[in-house]
Design a protein around this motif. Structure first.
Motif: not given
Length: 521
Positions: A279-290
């Protein structure tokens, strides 16, 4: 010569096999954990156990291709504020929990949603509610937390309001983690039993060993503890986080530089526990604006965040491909997906692998021009359609009317030639049946119809069975009810293919069968 007795015969069932060669059946025979026959194949064959399904529907066991058993278990043991609809009611619940806590105890809180309670909590009020203790309030998305003043004071740094986004959460993890093996194994078992009760027989735990998704850098050992003790009620594939790979000294002709000790990678393991994708996480989450977008979401100044340096993440993806890993790339925003597509294309250029079966995790906002690139690279989107039901109103507001159709796509992916696989992303509230219903109707919990980008119920069901098994390279033994396949089955109170769509999520899960054994919830 008499036939040896089967271990189990399930009879009087409405069996939806999802096998085009034999779509339906009424009886299933099981021996040594495998299906040995259907209907007339079983005539005259005795069995040690006969299970009368009493007309219930039997499906291939549901596969949750992206879940977080560790975080779910942590949340099940925590103070829950899911039912709070104001900041004060959340603080009151935390304060009540503090009355029975020791002076050095942590107060861990789950189910936090700043939208539902009207605002973010802050460090000072958490300090007061917790009686000066260390309080850790985790956002439902796991992309943010709020901590009390005591946590900030011990760290010696951090934002004064205690609101932490993405990797800033290492501040609290450095104090609270790691969990002990015993504590972690208990949490995982509790979460796995919850999954089994939702009809799930296989889980992919996303982000093993990672900074945000894991409770111990040695979390794999806790899963092994459960396997050894016979306490794991579902099959598990661990998805190691990019964080746990390190530089390895391999021959220069191998073409890659990062790995796990001994060169372990996707495919290693046994029938109950093994390694899945990296797993490679590129960005954050929509709900917290990231979530990383090409232009900011409505009301935000920033286009979101990168989890790490984009060039380093791009190289990690390409390097993992060359090393033989299946890659699982977390990309919620459309800009993050652009980076994922470029990185996978670079990996294929360096070392062509036509059947790599790489995955895009979430694909929260996919532009129309990205659809043909996903198909050309042979990528699968592992989606969470239940987000449309639970958070669709907020997400459409964030994206605005010109981008709302990009959300958690359905038919448009299939029409473009992109395989879609289902998951829950637990500890979020959705279940596989909720996701199947959401894909088929694309309606939020307030009743707003989002778009006509729907899947048929059969397509949505196959996303949790046939296609999920293919993604795990287990299409020869999971995902269908067929002779020779593992006897992993989900028993429902009704047939989702004939149940009215608005009633699918409420179908009763009567039993889950793992390798021919009925699982106790």
């Amino acid at each position: 010569m008499p036939l040896p007795p089967l271990d189990l015969i399930i009879e009087n069932a409405d069996v939806v096999t999802l096998d085009p060669e034999r779509p339906q059946a009424n009886r299933i025979g099981v021996l040594h954990g495998r299906i040995v026959g259907l209907d007339e194949d079983l005539d005259g064959w005795p069995a040690t156990e006969v299970f009368d399904a009493a007309g219930a529907t039997v499906l291939p066991g549901l596969i949750d291709a992206h879940t977080h058993l560790q975080l779910t278990g942590q949340g099940l043991k925590a103070v829950r504020i899911d039912d709070c609809h104001s900041a004060q009611s959340a603080l009151d619940q935390i304060a009540e929990a503090a009355t029975s806590a020791g002076p050095d105890d942590w107060i861990e809180v789950y189910g936090y949603d700043q939208l539902r309670i009207g605002r973010h909590l802050d460090a000072v009020e958490l300090h007061k509610a917790g009686g000066g203790r260390r309080v850790w309030v985790k956002h439902w998305s796991a992309h943010a937390s709020v901590v009390s003043t005591a946590v900030l004071e011990r760290a010696g740094h951090g934002p004064a309001n205690g609101l932490l986004h993405e990797l800033e959460q290492e501040l609290v993890g450095a104090q609270r983690l790691p969990y002990s093996q015993t504590e972690l194994a208990d949490a995982i078992e509790q979460a796995a039993r919850q999954a089994a009760a939702q009809g799930i027989t296989t889980c992919v735990d996303a982000g093993a060993g990672g900074v945000v998704g894991s409770l111990s850098p040695a979390d794999g050992a806790a899963f092994q503890v459960l396997v050894d003790a016979g306490r794991l009620p579902v099959r598990v594939r661990l998805m190691p986080s990019m964080d746990v790979l390190h530089q390895v000294s391999v021959h220069q002709e191998d073409g890659f530089g990062r790995g796990l000790p001994l060169g372990l990678r996707t495919g290693f393991g046994g029938e109950m526990l093994g390694l899945s994708a990296q797993k490679v996480v590129l960005d954050g989450g929509m709900s917290v604006g990231t979530a990383r977008m090409t232009r900011p979401m409505t009301g935000l100044d920033s286009p979101g965040v990168w989890r790490d340096d984009p060039d380093q993440m791009r190289e990690a993806i390409a390097d993992g491909h060359v090393a033989g890993w299946q890659m699982a790339v977390h990309a919620i925003g459309d800009a993050a997906l652009d980076l994922a597509l470029d990185a996978i294309a670079e990996g294929q250029r360096r070392s062509p692998r036509p059947d790599a079966r790489h995955r895009i995790e979430h694909g929260g906002a996919i532009r129309p021009d990205q659809l043909p690139r996903l198909a050309a690279l042979g990528l699968t989107v592992v989606s969470q359609a239940s987000f449309l039901y639970d958070y669709g109103d907020h997400y459409t507001e964030l994206l605005g009317p010109d981008r709302a159709d990009w959300l958690y796509r359905g038919r448009s992916l299939l029409d473009a030639g992109v395989r879609v696989v289902g998951s829950t992303d637990r500890p979020l509230p959705g279940t596989p049946l909720r996701a199947i219903q959401s894909w088929a109707e694309r309606t939020t919990n307030s009743g707003v119809v989002l778009s006509d980008d729907v899947l048929s119920v059969r397509q949505a069901l196959e996303a949790f069975t046939v296609h999920a098994a293919w993604l795990l390279r287990a299409e020869h033994e999971l995902g269908r009810v067929r002779r020779g396949y593992r006897a992993d089955l989900t028993v429902l109170g009704g047939n989702p293919l004939t149940t009215p769509i608005p009633e699918i999520a409420a179908l009763e899960i009567r039993n889950t069968v793992l390798g021919g054994r009925i699982v106790a919830f």
